[in-house]
Motif scaffolding. Sequence first.
Motif, short mmCIF file in Angstrom:
data_model
loop_
_atom_site.label_atom_id
_atom_site.label_comp_id
_atom_site.label_asym_id
_atom_site.label_seq_id
_atom_site.Cartn_x
_atom_site.Cartn_y
_atom_site.Cartn_z
N PRO A 83 26.22 28.79 -13.36
CA PRO A 83 25.28 29.70 -12.69
C PRO A 83 23.83 29.55 -13.19
N GLU A 84 23.66 28.98 -14.37
CA GLU A 84 22.31 28.86 -14.94
C GLU A 84 21.61 27.56 -14.59
N PHE A 85 22.33 26.53 -14.21
CA PHE A 85 21.73 25.20 -14.06
C PHE A 85 22.12 24.58 -12.73
N GLY A 86 21.16 23.89 -12.13
CA GLY A 86 21.43 23.18 -10.89
C GLY A 86 20.56 21.95 -10.76
N ILE A 87 21.07 20.98 -10.03
CA ILE A 87 20.32 19.76 -9.73
C ILE A 87 20.47 19.50 -8.24
N GLY A 88 19.35 19.14 -7.60
CA GLY A 88 19.38 18.97 -6.16
C GLY A 88 18.67 17.72 -5.69
N ALA A 89 18.93 17.37 -4.44
CA ALA A 89 18.29 16.23 -3.80
C ALA A 89 17.92 16.62 -2.38
N THR A 90 16.79 16.12 -1.91
CA THR A 90 16.35 16.41 -0.55
C THR A 90 15.88 15.14 0.14
N GLY A 114 15.37 17.40 -7.96
CA GLY A 114 14.88 18.57 -8.67
C GLY A 114 15.95 19.19 -9.54
N ILE A 115 15.50 19.96 -10.52
CA ILE A 115 16.40 20.73 -11.38
C ILE A 115 15.87 22.15 -11.50
N HIS A 116 16.78 23.08 -11.79
CA HIS A 116 16.35 24.44 -12.13
C HIS A 116 17.24 24.95 -13.25
N TYR A 117 16.67 25.84 -14.06
CA TYR A 117 17.40 26.42 -15.18
C TYR A 117 17.05 27.89 -15.29
N LEU A 118 18.05 28.75 -15.32
CA LEU A 118 17.87 30.18 -15.47
C LEU A 118 18.13 30.54 -16.92
N PHE A 119 17.11 31.10 -17.58
CA PHE A 119 17.19 31.45 -19.00
C PHE A 119 17.45 32.95 -19.14
N LEU A 120 18.65 33.30 -19.61
CA LEU A 120 19.03 34.69 -19.94
C LEU A 120 18.76 35.69 -18.81
N ASP A 121 18.96 35.28 -17.56
CA ASP A 121 18.69 36.14 -16.40
C ASP A 121 17.27 36.70 -16.42
N PHE A 122 16.38 36.06 -17.16
CA PHE A 122 15.01 36.56 -17.30
C PHE A 122 13.98 35.64 -16.64
N ALA A 123 14.15 34.35 -16.81
CA ALA A 123 13.15 33.40 -16.30
C ALA A 123 13.85 32.18 -15.71
N ARG A 124 13.30 31.69 -14.62
CA ARG A 124 13.81 30.46 -14.00
C ARG A 124 12.71 29.40 -14.09
N PHE A 125 13.11 28.21 -14.52
CA PHE A 125 12.22 27.07 -14.62
C PHE A 125 12.66 26.03 -13.60
N ARG A 126 11.69 25.37 -12.96
CA ARG A 126 11.99 24.36 -11.94
C ARG A 126 11.12 23.13 -12.15
N MET A 127 11.67 21.98 -11.79
CA MET A 127 10.93 20.72 -11.85
C MET A 127 11.40 19.85 -10.70
#
Length: 186
Positions: A83-90, A114-127
């Motif tokens: 639930p905290e991490f994902g990787i995607g392609a478009t 792209g990737i996204h990471y949810l840190f402690l249900d507080f912050a989401r980071f994307r690249m």
Amino acid sequence: VSFSDNNPETYFPGAFTFLMDRRAVKGLPLVDEQFAQMSIAEFAAPHFSVGISGVYLKQNISDLAQDFEQWNGVLGLLYNPSPEFGIGATLAYFVHPSGNIPLALRLPQTAGLGIHYLFLDFARFRMDILQQYDSSPGQKLIWKGGFETMIADFAILRLGARRDENLNQSVIATGLSFNGPRMKLD
């Protein structure tokens, strides 16, 4: 403006985006644009979701009394091993545009990871890293990164940056979003 359906009971979650703007394009007078995108997505298998969007872009150059219309699409795949991490392609704007549309106004055919990471249900980071494969001399990339956090029960604060090596351009943006129990407004 973008509206997204957050209702967990929806069979195919969807979103609608609409944007009107006026922009300067090198070698052309000012261009007025209307952009609309309708998207749906769903989990196709555990941890894998698939999405598709239809895109409409109308462009008007009033100084030249010219109008251009483009219909296109975006395909996406997201793998969430947790639930905290994902990787995607478009794959974006894969339909070849009409030869009547000036090259500078065409939606650029783009592949992205792209990737996204949810840190402690507080912050989401994307690249994200994108490659325009139809108009990118020298295989230059577009880099995007972002951060978002809940600042109240239904409010999200966002900060993002984008570096486009094709245009030699950097952009920093901030934004607020309403994230309700059934609807999201960006």
